[in-house]
Motif scaffolding. Sequence first.
Motif, PDB file in Angstrom:
ATOM      1  N   GLU A   5      -3.588 -18.919   0.071  1.00  0.00           N
ATOM      2  CA  GLU A   5      -2.811 -19.736   0.996  1.00  0.00           C
ATOM      3  C   GLU A   5      -1.502 -19.066   1.409  1.00  0.00           C
ATOM      4  OE1 GLU A   5      -3.810 -22.571   2.353  1.00  0.00           O
ATOM      5  OE2 GLU A   5      -5.730 -22.419   1.288  1.00  0.00           O
ATOM      6  N   ALA A   6      -1.105 -18.019   0.695  1.00  0.00           N
ATOM      7  CA  ALA A   6       0.160 -17.347   1.001  1.00  0.00           C
ATOM      8  C   ALA A   6      -0.024 -16.396   2.176  1.00  0.00           C
ATOM      9  CB  ALA A   6       0.664 -16.589  -0.219  1.00  0.00           C
ATOM     10  N   THR A   7       0.703 -16.656   3.239  1.00  0.00           N
ATOM     11  CA  THR A   7       0.622 -15.794   4.413  1.00  0.00           C
ATOM     12  C   THR A   7       1.418 -14.502   4.186  1.00  0.00           C
ATOM     13  OG1 THR A   7       2.560 -16.797   5.449  1.00  0.00           O
ATOM     14  CG2 THR A   7       0.409 -17.818   5.891  1.00  0.00           C
ATOM     15  N   GLN A   8       1.255 -13.559   5.097  1.00  0.00           N
ATOM     16  CA  GLN A   8       1.991 -12.305   4.993  1.00  0.00           C
ATOM     17  C   GLN A   8       3.490 -12.565   5.048  1.00  0.00           C
ATOM     18  OE1 GLN A   8       0.684  -9.216   7.661  1.00  0.00           O
ATOM     19  NE2 GLN A   8       2.642  -8.157   7.614  1.00  0.00           N
ATOM     20  N   GLU A   9       3.905 -13.510   5.873  1.00  0.00           N
ATOM     21  CA  GLU A   9       5.318 -13.842   5.986  1.00  0.00           C
ATOM     22  C   GLU A   9       5.869 -14.397   4.680  1.00  0.00           C
ATOM     23  OE1 GLU A   9       8.162 -16.225   9.191  1.00  0.00           O
ATOM     24  OE2 GLU A   9       6.131 -16.952   8.769  1.00  0.00           O
ATOM     25  N   ILE A  10       5.088 -15.210   3.983  1.00  0.00           N
ATOM     26  CA  ILE A  10       5.524 -15.787   2.718  1.00  0.00           C
ATOM     27  C   ILE A  10       5.649 -14.705   1.650  1.00  0.00           C
ATOM     28  CG2 ILE A  10       4.834 -17.309   0.830  1.00  0.00           C
ATOM     29  CD1 ILE A  10       3.629 -19.190   2.884  1.00  0.00           C
ATOM     30  N   VAL A  11       4.662 -13.805   1.591  1.00  0.00           N
ATOM     31  CA  VAL A  11       4.674 -12.738   0.580  1.00  0.00           C
ATOM     32  C   VAL A  11       5.885 -11.824   0.769  1.00  0.00           C
ATOM     33  CG1 VAL A  11       3.439 -10.735  -0.300  1.00  0.00           C
ATOM     34  CG2 VAL A  11       2.176 -12.819   0.280  1.00  0.00           C
ATOM     35  N   VAL A  12       6.131 -11.406   1.997  1.00  0.00           N
ATOM     36  CA  VAL A  12       7.254 -10.516   2.277  1.00  0.00           C
ATOM     37  C   VAL A  12       8.581 -11.230   2.015  1.00  0.00           C
ATOM     38  CG1 VAL A  12       8.433  -9.181   4.058  1.00  0.00           C
ATOM     39  CG2 VAL A  12       5.938  -9.150   3.926  1.00  0.00           C
ATOM     40  N   GLY A  13       8.684 -12.485   2.437  1.00  0.00           N
ATOM     41  CA  GLY A  13       9.914 -13.251   2.227  1.00  0.00           C
ATOM     42  C   GLY A  13      10.209 -13.482   0.759  1.00  0.00           C
ATOM     43  N   SER A  14       9.157 -13.715  -0.033  1.00  0.00           N
ATOM     44  CA  SER A  14       9.351 -13.906  -1.469  1.00  0.00           C
ATOM     45  C   SER A  14       9.817 -12.617  -2.122  1.00  0.00           C
ATOM     46  CB  SER A  14       8.047 -14.375  -2.119  1.00  0.00           C
ATOM     47  OG  SER A  14       8.197 -14.507  -3.516  1.00  0.00           O
ATOM     48  N   ALA A  15       9.282 -11.481  -1.696  1.00  0.00           N
ATOM     49  CA  ALA A  15       9.686 -10.188  -2.258  1.00  0.00           C
ATOM     50  C   ALA A  15      11.154  -9.903  -1.978  1.00  0.00           C
ATOM     51  CB  ALA A  15       8.804  -9.076  -1.701  1.00  0.00           C
ATOM     52  N   LYS A  16      11.631 -10.281  -0.801  1.00  0.00           N
ATOM     53  CA  LYS A  16      13.025 -10.037  -0.446  1.00  0.00           C
ATOM     54  C   LYS A  16      13.980 -10.880  -1.287  1.00  0.00           C
ATOM     55  CE  LYS A  16      12.164  -8.682   4.361  1.00  0.00           C
ATOM     56  NZ  LYS A  16      12.389  -9.009   5.784  1.00  0.00           N
ATOM     57  N   PHE A  17      13.502 -12.017  -1.799  1.00  0.00           N
ATOM     58  CA  PHE A  17      14.363 -12.917  -2.561  1.00  0.00           C
ATOM     59  C   PHE A  17      14.327 -12.600  -4.058  1.00  0.00           C
ATOM     60  CE2 PHE A  17      15.270 -17.154  -4.524  1.00  0.00           C
ATOM     61  CZ  PHE A  17      16.562 -17.294  -4.044  1.00  0.00           C
ATOM     62  N   ARG A  18      13.408 -11.713  -4.488  1.00  0.00           N
ATOM     63  CA  ARG A  18      13.279 -11.395  -5.903  1.00  0.00           C
ATOM     64  C   ARG A  18      13.947 -10.056  -6.225  1.00  0.00           C
ATOM     65  NH1 ARG A  18      11.109 -15.411  -9.438  1.00  0.00           N
ATOM     66  NH2 ARG A  18      10.171 -16.941  -8.034  1.00  0.00           N
ATOM     67  N   PRO A  39       1.935  -2.008  -8.450  1.00  0.00           N
ATOM     68  CA  PRO A  39       0.819  -1.227  -7.905  1.00  0.00           C
ATOM     69  C   PRO A  39       0.625  -1.537  -6.431  1.00  0.00           C
ATOM     70  CG  PRO A  39       0.015  -3.030  -9.266  1.00  0.00           C
ATOM     71  CD  PRO A  39       1.490  -2.998  -9.466  1.00  0.00           C
ATOM     72  N   LYS A  40      -0.083  -0.642  -5.745  1.00  0.00           N
ATOM     73  CA  LYS A  40      -0.254  -0.868  -4.311  1.00  0.00           C
ATOM     74  C   LYS A  40      -1.246  -1.989  -4.019  1.00  0.00           C
ATOM     75  CE  LYS A  40      -3.616   2.913  -3.794  1.00  0.00           C
ATOM     76  NZ  LYS A  40      -3.894   4.174  -3.051  1.00  0.00           N
ATOM     77  N   TRP A  41      -2.056  -2.355  -5.003  1.00  0.00           N
ATOM     78  CA  TRP A  41      -2.973  -3.482  -4.829  1.00  0.00           C
ATOM     79  C   TRP A  41      -2.372  -4.703  -5.514  1.00  0.00           C
ATOM     80  CZ3 TRP A  41      -4.905   1.173  -6.928  1.00  0.00           C
ATOM     81  CH2 TRP A  41      -5.595   1.970  -6.012  1.00  0.00           C
ATOM     82  N   LEU A  42      -2.108  -5.740  -4.770  1.00  0.00           N
ATOM     83  CA  LEU A  42      -1.561  -6.976  -5.317  1.00  0.00           C
ATOM     84  C   LEU A  42      -2.525  -8.114  -5.046  1.00  0.00           C
ATOM     85  CD1 LEU A  42       2.171  -6.730  -4.144  1.00  0.00           C
ATOM     86  CD2 LEU A  42       1.203  -6.057  -6.349  1.00  0.00           C
ATOM     87  N   PHE A  43      -2.604  -9.039  -6.002  1.00  0.00           N
ATOM     88  CA  PHE A  43      -3.427 -10.233  -5.818  1.00  0.00           C
ATOM     89  C   PHE A  43      -2.493 -11.427  -5.725  1.00  0.00           C
ATOM     90  CE2 PHE A  43      -6.344  -7.189  -7.536  1.00  0.00           C
ATOM     91  CZ  PHE A  43      -7.549  -7.472  -6.895  1.00  0.00           C
ATOM     92  N   VAL A  44      -2.609 -12.121  -4.619  1.00  0.00           N
ATOM     93  CA  VAL A  44      -1.720 -13.247  -4.305  1.00  0.00           C
ATOM     94  C   VAL A  44      -2.560 -14.457  -3.927  1.00  0.00           C
ATOM     95  CG1 VAL A  44       0.143 -11.721  -3.561  1.00  0.00           C
ATOM     96  CG2 VAL A  44      -1.538 -12.518  -1.894  1.00  0.00           C
ATOM     97  N   PRO A  45      -1.965 -15.647  -3.896  1.00  0.00           N
ATOM     98  CA  PRO A  45      -2.729 -16.827  -3.494  1.00  0.00           C
ATOM     99  C   PRO A  45      -3.285 -16.686  -2.079  1.00  0.00           C
ATOM    100  CG  PRO A  45      -0.667 -17.460  -4.528  1.00  0.00           C
ATOM    101  CD  PRO A  45      -0.599 -15.990  -4.320  1.00  0.00           C
ATOM    102  N   ASN A 102       0.814  -1.212   0.000  1.00  0.00           N
ATOM    103  CA  ASN A 102       0.000   0.000   0.000  1.00  0.00           C
ATOM    104  C   ASN A 102       0.850   1.267   0.000  1.00  0.00           C
ATOM    105  OD1 ASN A 102      -2.523   1.390   0.095  1.00  0.00           O
ATOM    106  ND2 ASN A 102      -2.167   1.784   2.266  1.00  0.00           N
ATOM    107  N   ASP A 103       2.023   1.216   0.634  1.00  0.00           N
ATOM    108  CA  ASP A 103       2.925   2.373   0.672  1.00  0.00           C
ATOM    109  C   ASP A 103       4.078   2.231  -0.314  1.00  0.00           C
ATOM    110  OD1 ASP A 103       4.161   0.291   1.905  1.00  0.00           O
ATOM    111  OD2 ASP A 103       4.586   1.335   3.785  1.00  0.00           O
ATOM    112  N   TYR A 104       4.016   1.236  -1.185  1.00  0.00           N
ATOM    113  CA  TYR A 104       5.015   0.978  -2.226  1.00  0.00           C
ATOM    114  C   TYR A 104       6.395   0.648  -1.647  1.00  0.00           C
ATOM    115  CZ  TYR A 104       1.500   3.084  -5.280  1.00  0.00           C
ATOM    116  OH  TYR A 104       0.343   3.367  -5.948  1.00  0.00           O
ATOM    117  N   LYS A 105       6.462   0.223  -0.419  1.00  0.00           N
ATOM    118  CA  LYS A 105       7.744  -0.116   0.184  1.00  0.00           C
ATOM    119  C   LYS A 105       8.125  -1.569  -0.089  1.00  0.00           C
ATOM    120  CE  LYS A 105       7.664   3.302   3.912  1.00  0.00           C
ATOM    121  NZ  LYS A 105       7.703   3.534   5.384  1.00  0.00           N
TER     122      LYS A 105
END
Length: 259
Positions: free
Chosen positions: A182-195, A174-180, A165-168
């Motif tokens: 089943e993906a928890t907040q921890e998984i989403v953030v961790g995946s972003a750090k690895f990409r 975009p600030k709106w993302l659609f994810v699975p 939402n804050d583009y960080k």
Amino acid sequence: MDYITKPCVENVLLQRNLRISKNYINGTLYTFPTSFMFKCNESDATSRGLQSIPGGEIQVPHCQIESIERLNLTPSGTPLYIRCKTFLVLKFIFRREPDANDVEKTLNRLSRPISIEEISVLNYRPNSVHCLASQRSGWHVFDINIEYARFGVPNSEWIQSWLNNDYKLCPTYPKWLFVPAEATQEIVVGSAKFRSQGRLPALSFVYEPTGAAICRCSQPCVGITMNRSEFDEKMVSCIRMANKKEKSTDCDSALIPLL
């Protein structure tokens, strides 16, 4: 646009070869909201034994203008040098000095907009009655929620995430993302750090009848040490499981890497 004071100037001379002072062609200079165009007088070029411009005209977008320089008044008129970012150099000679002043001022204004709203595509106003009746700000024409609703999203497999939402999380997403789902907040953030640049796998398209999905992402930061990320692997697994054919051994989802 209001900045164009002289949309058409006739009897303008274009010097073809800057090393030969008499090698010029007479024509008309037009100024449009997105570009300017010189249309040569072919009969004038033929009568003086000069080769006409291929196609009979030269058109240059305003965004390609590098600099504009007006020289001192000469017996032929007022010279105006236009240097482009494509290494094209044009020398126009105007019969009347006020015409040269107006063209210089107009091209400087159009080639260097002060704000993004002054760009022609964002400043466009339709003239038709139907368009005027439903006219809205260009920033609100596209609604990401409406677009994803056409795919039947959000649903039980895909949900909307506000983690960016804050583009960080990812400045280029975009600030709106659609994810699975089943993906928890921890998984989403961790995946972003690895990409690369934080561009985690995010939903771009779903074929509703089968649930096959296309997700965009950047390359994983594996490196020469062959790094791995548990969260990124879980993210990819969640995308695969978000497909309605959960029991299939084939992966009907696709990841499109953005370089």
